[in-house]
Design a protein around this motif. Sequence first.
Motif, mmCIF file in Angstrom:
data_model
loop_
_atom_site.group_PDB
_atom_site.id
_atom_site.type_symbol
_atom_site.label_atom_id
_atom_site.label_comp_id
_atom_site.label_asym_id
_atom_site.label_seq_id
_atom_site.Cartn_x
_atom_site.Cartn_y
_atom_site.Cartn_z
ATOM 1 N N ASN A 3 0.749 -1.406 0.154
ATOM 2 C CA ASN A 3 0.020 -0.029 0.053
ATOM 3 C C ASN A 3 0.948 1.225 -0.036
ATOM 4 O OD1 ASN A 3 -2.601 -1.154 -0.106
ATOM 5 N ND2 ASN A 3 -2.686 -1.562 2.037
ATOM 6 N N ARG A 11 0.165 0.852 -9.793
ATOM 7 C CA ARG A 11 -1.305 -0.056 -10.214
ATOM 8 C C ARG A 11 -2.113 0.926 -10.665
ATOM 9 N NH1 ARG A 11 -0.251 -2.370 -4.778
ATOM 10 N NH2 ARG A 11 -1.577 -1.169 -3.767
ATOM 11 N N LYS A 161 -0.154 -11.926 -4.090
ATOM 12 C CA LYS A 161 -0.929 -10.832 -4.534
ATOM 13 C C LYS A 161 -0.570 -10.127 -5.784
ATOM 14 C CE LYS A 161 -2.791 -11.392 -0.416
ATOM 15 N NZ LYS A 161 -2.288 -10.788 0.636
ATOM 16 N N PHE A 165 -2.951 -9.551 -8.915
ATOM 17 C CA PHE A 165 -3.307 -8.186 -9.805
ATOM 18 C C PHE A 165 -2.712 -8.611 -11.140
ATOM 19 C CE2 PHE A 165 -1.284 -4.150 -10.984
ATOM 20 C CZ PHE A 165 -2.110 -3.407 -10.857
ATOM 21 N N PHE A 221 -8.713 -8.272 -2.263
ATOM 22 C CA PHE A 221 -7.988 -7.048 -2.019
ATOM 23 C C PHE A 221 -8.669 -6.166 -1.012
ATOM 24 C CE2 PHE A 221 -4.983 -6.260 -5.823
ATOM 25 C CZ PHE A 221 -4.548 -7.661 -6.111
ATOM 26 N N ILE A 226 -5.777 -4.215 0.645
ATOM 27 C CA ILE A 226 -4.838 -3.628 -0.248
ATOM 28 C C ILE A 226 -5.647 -2.692 -1.403
ATOM 29 C CG2 ILE A 226 -3.557 -4.513 -2.223
ATOM 30 C CD1 ILE A 226 -3.452 -7.203 -0.852
ATOM 31 N N LEU A 228 -5.933 -0.716 -4.485
ATOM 32 C CA LEU A 228 -5.785 -0.791 -5.827
ATOM 33 C C LEU A 228 -5.570 0.762 -6.155
ATOM 34 C CD1 LEU A 228 -8.193 -3.093 -7.595
ATOM 35 C CD2 LEU A 228 -5.952 -3.671 -7.413
ATOM 36 N N ASP A 235 -12.205 1.389 -5.224
ATOM 37 C CA ASP A 235 -12.153 -0.040 -5.320
ATOM 38 C C ASP A 235 -13.213 -0.633 -5.093
ATOM 39 O OD1 ASP A 235 -9.201 0.585 -5.323
ATOM 40 O OD2 ASP A 235 -8.598 -0.235 -3.405
#
Length: 446
Positions: A3, A11, A161, A165, A221, A226, A228, A235
């Motif tokens: 993060n 991302r 992760k 992704f 996520f 997490i 994005l 998100d």
Amino acid sequence: MLNSKKNINKRLLLIGIHIVIGFLGTIPIISKLIFLTILFYAFFDVFTKKNSNNEALLWSAYFVGAEVFIRMTGALVFYETGKIYISLLLILGYLIEKFKNVINVSYVFYLLLLLLGIVFTRIPEGESLSGAISFNLSGPISLGIVAIHCYKRVITNNLLKKILFYSLLPIFSMVMFMYYRTPDLSEIVFTGSANYYTSGGFGPNQVATVLGYGIFILGVFIFFKIRLTGSRIVDSLFLIYFIYRGLLTFSRGGIITAGICLAVLFLIITIYSEKGIRSFAKYIVMIGFFVFGAWLYTSGVTGGMLDNRYAGKNAIGVKKEDITSGRIALFENQLNNFLDSPILGIGVGNGKYKREMSAKKITAASHNELTRLIEEHGIIGVFSLLILFFTPLTNTIFNGDVYQRAFLFSFFIFWFLTINHSAMRIAFPAFIYGMSLIKIEGREYV
């Protein structure tokens, strides 16, 4: 850290690029050029880096998410490109990497059993033998290759992760493509069947399967905090929109499967977490709220037909005799074929042709990989299934902490449910099965 501002910005950039690719996918020649470039670059990346950071697995994850989108846009070199390409990537990665996992003999035996079924293949004159074999065996063979590559491969929590992704990125492209290719919903006549118009003009079953995978990833996520985009609200909007697009396909299997696998993951971690149930209740309630909201809205825009579809009713609200869209008839036919030839089966690809020549005239190819294996491979298919079931259950899922078991059991169920409603039409089932064989290094608490 996942993060950190740098990672979030990266991302965001990649998501933006793939949303643009979704728009460019409406132009066939550009779509083909984009994915041919990515195909060659992926091989180059794996080869030059000697698969030192599991580049083969990362790129395989990417193409698993991209395969249906590539099919939709007509960018494939040939139809089974996804499965073959992923297999070649993983073989290359395994051969050139410095530290190799021990090959599990069970999966080598599994591949040999599959190839044995080719010997007994007899298809009608004028039909393509290579086509029948490719259509029916490309998926199971790619599964064997993925399994050999992934078996007890150590994957860090961060890499896991990252793999998820990578799979998610091209699904953003697919969703954007579907947005541009879907007519005004007021012009669509919704019935009690899967809808090609709302699936980007492509097979709803395959589209919903990949969208279900995207929903699962977004749910993971959010659950593990997490970001994005750096914003929990954005998100969450992505997740709601994915659910909405998945429901609009009117193909139930992929969406229901995603829901079950998310529930399994949440349940295992919630029950055994050191932080207790209260810590996770808000995330479970939040995702449930998203699903409920998306359902109400989609039901409204489809004139209530969504409710009929999931309740197994036709357009006028009458309960269908077979809510499985003909899958029960297929199952019964396949079982009878197995009983007629239980030792060697009827041969790879023969099931479809035998049904066409039967009195019932069932022309559909199998949607269930379990019954196809048994029907076409006989007792050999039964042994193949035993290998596929017991190897991950005995060697991986029951040997690890709660975090690992939650993910690997979810992956295993994802594979099992997917091959029961969509067979192995796409590379996703093979890949997600392989993911049930990994070893996750480093436990994460949420």
